[in-house]
Design an enzyme around this catalytic site. Structure first.
Site, PDB file in Angstrom:
ATOM      1  N   LYS A  66       0.258   3.579  -2.647  1.00 15.14           N
ATOM      2  CA  LYS A  66      -0.813   4.631  -2.491  1.00 15.14           C
ATOM      3  C   LYS A  66      -0.555   5.804  -2.976  1.00 15.14           C
ATOM      4  CE  LYS A  66      -4.908   1.642  -0.677  1.00 15.14           C
ATOM      5  NZ  LYS A  66      -3.891   0.942  -0.335  1.00 15.14           N
ATOM      6  N   SER A  73       0.703  -0.993   0.019  1.00 14.66           N
ATOM      7  CA  SER A  73       0.202  -0.284   0.110  1.00 14.66           C
ATOM      8  C   SER A  73       1.130   1.244  -0.163  1.00 14.66           C
ATOM      9  CB  SER A  73      -0.760  -0.305   1.370  1.00 14.66           C
ATOM     10  OG  SER A  73      -2.043  -0.812   0.796  1.00 14.66           O
ATOM     11  N   SER A  95      -5.327   3.686   4.726  1.00 14.81           N
ATOM     12  CA  SER A  95      -4.881   2.592   3.221  1.00 14.81           C
ATOM     13  C   SER A  95      -6.021   2.185   3.242  1.00 14.81           C
ATOM     14  CB  SER A  95      -4.014   1.627   4.325  1.00 14.81           C
ATOM     15  OG  SER A  95      -3.910   0.974   3.159  1.00 14.81           O
TER      16      SER A  95
END
Length: 431
Positions: free
Chosen positions: A133, A130, A185
């Site tokens: 991101k 993540s 997240s």
């Protein structure tokens, strides 16, 4: 009472009798000892081209497609010769790196000067989970209006993996989606944002184009959210580049440093009679470094079964801002944010002239990209005004400036003509 006492004594006797009858055994002397923890060995460059083999089916290509080839390795290490090393990289005369670091690869760098202070396998290729991101956030901040409202779909709400708590038919601004993306997240938030960017495939193309623009040549995104997919890869060096670029955007910097916000709820599903409206709730930032490290600027966590623990964060001390990135770590012997804290302490203790390389500036790596694949790189759409000051924004401002100049010249000319006519008329009257 007597009956109860009698039963209690009987139970005590049942439990105590055999134990009292057995002799107490001396503890056995261990014949082996657990070896002390050591940071994973990467001296032989095992991940120079590709991440470690997957342990699940997340990277199996879809039917009819094939897995992409590994990204070419640049002829020269991006950021400097020493960053081509795969083991620990520290300045000459620097103290040993901190103990208890389970991260297989990491980078500590000065966010402002770009100096890389210390690293381990900086260009080794790992799965970012993540932390990617951050790259999605950069693209979204370039292209989307944060005030725009969207209505979430069932597909958004049912996105695989971690979720902020988006619900079908819930109404959210893009700013709230960005909060859910960065602070919690949320893969559901990632999907809602990527839909506006043209869908997952188009968003991945834009993220990869942004990575190339930043000089992140170890990075290939496979999914907008960071879920593992065919060809997914990044490096500790690239994540430092991406985070540094993101921190130049004041909106992003505010998002990752926010401890808590209120997040909207969503209405009940009319197709489910027993369903109920979901109220709004307090959304907390999941980055523990933000709460536990003095001067923390925020960061991004990440985890998948294949990527293991990944982490990116920044901190400031005495006017000096550092970034730390961790890849393929574990929660042992200490948690990733604690490992990041130790590496930040190490970086702050080094002098400002201590360096093993540098974080390159965007678009400054064309000389070392000749070994990359020759297919055309998707181009980003012209972004709206952002705090990051992109080149497209500069071009837009220049065009606006030219227009203003032309208008000004026209206005001045008109004023001159009117003045001449007025003067001629007065002269005629006087005559």
């Amino acid at each position: 009472m007597l009956a109860v006492s009698a039963i209690s004594m009987a139970l005590v006797g049942i439990g105590a009798g055999p134990a009292m009858a057995q002799p107490v055994a001396e503890p056995a002397v261990p014949t082996t000892t657990t070896p002390p923890f050591t940071t994973p060995d990467t001296d032989s460059c095992p991940y120079a081209a590709s991440p470690p083999p997957a342990i699940d089916l997340s990277e199996v290509p879809a039917p009819g497609s094939t897995a992409p080839q590994p990204l070419p390795i640049p002829a020269e290490a991006v950021g400097g010769e020493r960053l081509a090393e795969c083991g620990a990289v520290v300045p000459d005369g620097a103290p040993p790196l901190p103990a208890d670091i389970s991260a297989t690869g990491f980078v500590v760098a000065d966010m402002d000067s770009g100096a890389v202070l210390a690293a381990k396998d900086p260009h080794g290729r790992y799965r970012p989970a993540s932390t990617i991101k951050i790259l999605l956030a950069l693209v979204a901040l370039d292209e989307l209006n944060l005030s725009t409202q969207i209505t979430a779909t069932a597909e958004d709400a049912e996105a695989e993996g971690s979720a902020v708590g988006i619900g079908k038919n819930g109404v959210y601004t893009n700013l709230q989606l960005m909060q859910g993306l960065v602070m919690a997240s949320g893969n559901d938030a990632a999907r809602a944002l990527s839909t506006q960017l043209g869908g997952d495939a188009a968003t991945v193309d834009k993220m990869n184009a942004k990575a190339a623009e930043l000089g992140a040549l170890d990075t290939r995104t496979a999914t907008p959210s960071g879920l593992d997919g065919p060809g997914m890869a990044s490096s500790a060096y690239d994540l430092a580049l991406i985070f540094r670029a993101a921190m130049q955007n004041s909106t992003f910097a505010q998002l990752i440093s926010t401890p808590m916000v209120q997040f909207p709820g969503y209405p009940k599903d009319p197709a489910i009679p027993e369903d109920q409206d979901r109220p709004g709730f307090a959304l907390s930032n999941d980055n523990q470094l933000l709460y536990n490290y003095e001067g923390a600027l925020g960061g991004k966590t990440g985890y998948t079964d294949d990527a293991r623990q990944t982490f990116v964060a920044g901190a400031e001390r005495n006017g000096r801002r550092l970034v730390v990135t961790i890849m393929k770590g574990d929660v042992l012997p200490i948690r990733p944010w604690e490992q990041a804290a130790r590496l930040l302490d190490y970086g702050f203790a080094l002098g400002p002239n201590s360096t093993v390389g540098n974080l390159v500036e965007p678009q400054s790596v064309s000389a070392v990209t000749s070994t990359r694949a020759s297919e055309a790189t998707p181009t980003l759409a012209q972004p709206p005004a952002t705090a990051s000051g992109s080149s497209s924004r500069q071009s837009e401002m220049q065009a606006q400036g030219d227009t203003v100049v032309r208008i000004a010249i026209g206005v001045i000319g008109a004023i001159v003509v009117i003045g001449l006519l007025w003067g001629a008329r007065r002269l005629s009257r006087n005559r």
